[in-house]
Design a protein around this motif. Structure first.
Motif, mmCIF file in Angstrom:
data_model
loop_
_atom_site.group_PDB
_atom_site.id
_atom_site.type_symbol
_atom_site.label_atom_id
_atom_site.label_comp_id
_atom_site.label_asym_id
_atom_site.label_seq_id
_atom_site.Cartn_x
_atom_site.Cartn_y
_atom_site.Cartn_z
ATOM 1 N N LEU A 163 5.024 0.837 10.394
ATOM 2 C CA LEU A 163 5.646 -0.485 10.185
ATOM 3 C C LEU A 163 5.401 -0.925 8.747
ATOM 4 C CD1 LEU A 163 7.149 -2.927 11.254
ATOM 5 C CD2 LEU A 163 4.985 -3.827 12.135
ATOM 6 N N HIS A 164 4.205 -0.695 8.255
ATOM 7 C CA HIS A 164 3.991 -0.727 6.804
ATOM 8 C C HIS A 164 4.403 0.664 6.320
ATOM 9 C CE1 HIS A 164 0.920 -4.186 7.154
ATOM 10 N NE2 HIS A 164 2.054 -4.645 6.679
ATOM 11 N N ALA A 165 5.494 0.706 5.597
ATOM 12 C CA ALA A 165 6.125 2.002 5.339
ATOM 13 C C ALA A 165 5.345 2.866 4.349
ATOM 14 C CB ALA A 165 7.555 1.776 4.843
ATOM 15 N N ASP A 166 4.292 2.293 3.753
ATOM 16 C CA ASP A 166 3.455 3.069 2.829
ATOM 17 C C ASP A 166 2.205 3.601 3.531
ATOM 18 O OD1 ASP A 166 2.575 0.443 3.181
ATOM 19 O OD2 ASP A 166 1.585 0.358 1.221
ATOM 20 N N GLU A 167 2.182 3.557 4.857
ATOM 21 C CA GLU A 167 1.020 4.024 5.619
ATOM 22 C C GLU A 167 1.471 5.196 6.495
ATOM 23 O OE1 GLU A 167 -0.376 0.501 7.615
ATOM 24 O OE2 GLU A 167 -0.652 -0.575 5.734
ATOM 25 N N TRP A 168 1.049 6.387 6.145
ATOM 26 C CA TRP A 168 1.657 7.585 6.703
ATOM 27 C C TRP A 168 0.827 8.390 7.700
ATOM 28 C CZ3 TRP A 168 2.974 8.895 0.958
ATOM 29 C CH2 TRP A 168 3.942 7.987 0.503
ATOM 30 N N GLY A 183 6.654 -0.464 0.149
ATOM 31 C CA GLY A 183 6.663 -0.303 1.605
ATOM 32 C C GLY A 183 6.005 -1.368 2.458
ATOM 33 N N ARG A 184 5.178 -2.245 1.868
ATOM 34 C CA ARG A 184 4.433 -3.214 2.688
ATOM 35 C C ARG A 184 5.203 -4.523 2.884
ATOM 36 N NH1 ARG A 184 -0.740 -3.645 4.390
ATOM 37 N NH2 ARG A 184 -1.565 -5.730 4.748
ATOM 38 N N PHE A 185 5.998 -4.872 1.890
ATOM 39 C CA PHE A 185 6.724 -6.139 1.926
ATOM 40 C C PHE A 185 8.226 -5.881 1.843
ATOM 41 C CE2 PHE A 185 2.548 -6.985 0.165
ATOM 42 C CZ PHE A 185 2.145 -8.117 0.851
ATOM 43 N N LEU A 223 0.381 1.921 14.931
ATOM 44 C CA LEU A 223 -0.469 2.768 14.086
ATOM 45 C C LEU A 223 -0.303 2.414 12.613
ATOM 46 C CD1 LEU A 223 0.026 6.266 15.802
ATOM 47 C CD2 LEU A 223 -1.382 4.312 16.522
ATOM 48 N N HIS A 224 -1.417 2.074 11.986
ATOM 49 C CA HIS A 224 -1.440 1.689 10.571
ATOM 50 C C HIS A 224 -2.532 2.486 9.869
ATOM 51 C CE1 HIS A 224 0.994 -2.158 10.502
ATOM 52 N NE2 HIS A 224 0.945 -1.883 11.795
ATOM 53 N N CYS A 225 -2.760 2.175 8.590
ATOM 54 C CA CYS A 225 -3.955 2.648 7.892
ATOM 55 C C CYS A 225 -4.283 1.647 6.806
ATOM 56 C CB CYS A 225 -3.764 4.050 7.320
ATOM 57 S SG CYS A 225 -2.696 4.113 5.864
ATOM 58 N N ASP A 226 -5.470 1.833 6.234
ATOM 59 C CA ASP A 226 -5.942 0.957 5.166
ATOM 60 C C ASP A 226 -5.807 1.717 3.838
ATOM 61 O OD1 ASP A 226 -7.508 -0.974 3.706
ATOM 62 O OD2 ASP A 226 -8.478 -1.507 5.593
HETATM 63 ZN ZN ZN Z 1 -0.531 -1.675 7.865
#
Ligand code: ZN
Length: 373
Positions: free
Chosen positions: A37-42, A89-91, A166-169
């Motif tokens: 959903l945050h497109a920069d988190e793979w 990718g986040r905004f 599913l996300h990441c930091d």
């Molecule tokens: Zn995220």
């Protein structure tokens, strides 16, 4: 397994995007999983591919017990953001909105819609609420592309019994977020994944995608006093840092997710087991997370590593000033005692920018304000 392509409204002439939705099994209960959903988190994108391989095998063996819906990439809008070789990718580029905020349904509208239909029968109430939730998503306005994306995702997820996002930091230990009213299931998920850090949140304030699925139920329960049989359990799963994309980790996380799905009755005989946990369990409220901010502009150099336990005042990092007459550094003492579980990837920092997070034992911010930025 059935695959559908859900078209999103065309944002520009000649442009058409879609969501891919895979659905396994049949049954009254639904598990929904999405990544990116945050497109920069793979990392989650790869984890879901591994999970699908396992689900394919289980489907052939007749071991899928309920419905499992997988959205393998939740944000084709953000995935198309490329700026000078980088993926923001986040905004959302049109509205500036964080892709993981601002999609929750009106709890007032939900109570108005369904409150008077509820009675003492928990199972019947669940059916009424899920019908009303689907209706509210159907009626949700979707002018901007991000609104259309949220509406399309919610159309697949809002009636789920289990929702995992599913996300990441940046650079982090694995951790999970879930509602503080759902501790036992949150702990079960965390145990299956082998994640030591559990962040529990009050979902009655500003919520992300996960809380958008649990907030309606807890609000209705409080407003009406009526019982429910199986409100949605939702969690955000943070699969370490942005660079933690590997088959080894994805295979391990997919197995942890599958073990959880089995414990929750969605699959059987998967052979999946809970993953080994690194470090002692730390279950805290998100209000107890201390965000470490940079006191100056310059380069961050860390003196403590990810996973270290620190005492307040310990030298955590330094900011190397680049525009002094002589080489100079500004110390960054640990602002709280606890476990350092997140660091930044953006080493060129500025005053106020987040450079890490400590899971502490003390309250650090006002309850319910953790998602206000
Ligand atoms: Zn995220």
């Amino acid at each position: 397994m059935k695959t559908t392509h859900l078209p999103l409204p065309s944002p520009a002439p000649g442009m058409q995007r879609h969501l891919t939705v895979h659905e396994y099994g049949d049954g009254p209960r639904k598990a929904y999983l999405q990544a990116g959903l945050h497109a920069d988190e793979w990392p989650g994108l790869l984890t879901l591919q591994h999970l699908m391989e396992k689900l394919d095998t289980l489907e052939q063996a007749g071991q899928i017990r309920q419905r499992i819906v997988i959205v393998p990439f939740a944000n084709p809008v953000g995935m198309n953001q490329r700026l000078f070789g980088k993926f923001p990718g986040r905004f959302d580029a049109t509205t500036g909105q964080n892709f993981n905020r601002g999609m929750s349904l009106s709890t007032g509208a939900l109570t108005h819609r369904v409150g008077h239909l509820l009675n003492a029968e928990a199972d019947q109430n669940d059916v009424q609420v899920r019908d009303a939730l689907r209706q509210l998503v159907e009626e949700k306005p979707a002018h901007y592309e991000i609104e259309a994306l949220h509406k399309a995702l919610l159309s697949q997820s809002i009636d789920a019994h289990l929702m995992l996002d599913l996300h990441c930091d940046d650079h982090a230990l694995p951790h999970v977020f879930y509602g503080d009213h759902q501790r036992p299931t949150g702990a079960q998920l965390s145990d299956c994944l082998g994640f030591a850090i559990r962040l529990e949140e009050d979902v009655r304030g500003t919520v992300a995608f996960d809380g958008s699925h649990t907030q309606p139920w807890i609000t209705l329960a409080e407003n009406t006093g009526k019982p429910f049989a199986e409100p949605c359990f939702a969690a955000t799963v943070e699969l370490r840092g942005q660079k933690d994309v590997s088959d080894a980790l994805a295979r391990q996380d997919a197995e942890g997710l599958l073990a959880f799905l089995e414990q929750q009755g969605f699959v059987s005989n998967s052979g999946a087991t809970a993953q080994p946990q690194q470090g002692d369990t730390l279950s805290i409220n998100v209000d107890q997370v201390k965000v470490i901010t940079s006191p100056a502009n310059g380069l961050v150099v860390y003196h403590r590593a990810l996973g270290d336990w620190v005492d307040a005042g310990d030298l955590l990092a330094e900011i190397v000033l680049l525009d002094s007459h002589r080489p100079e550094r500004v110390p960054v003492p640990a602002p709280a005692s606890g476990r350092l579980f997140s660091q930044t990837n953006t080493f060129l920092t500025s005053p106020g920018a987040s450079i890490g997070m400590i899971a502490s034992k003390d309250q650090q911010i006002q309850p319910g304000t953790q998602l206000s930025y």
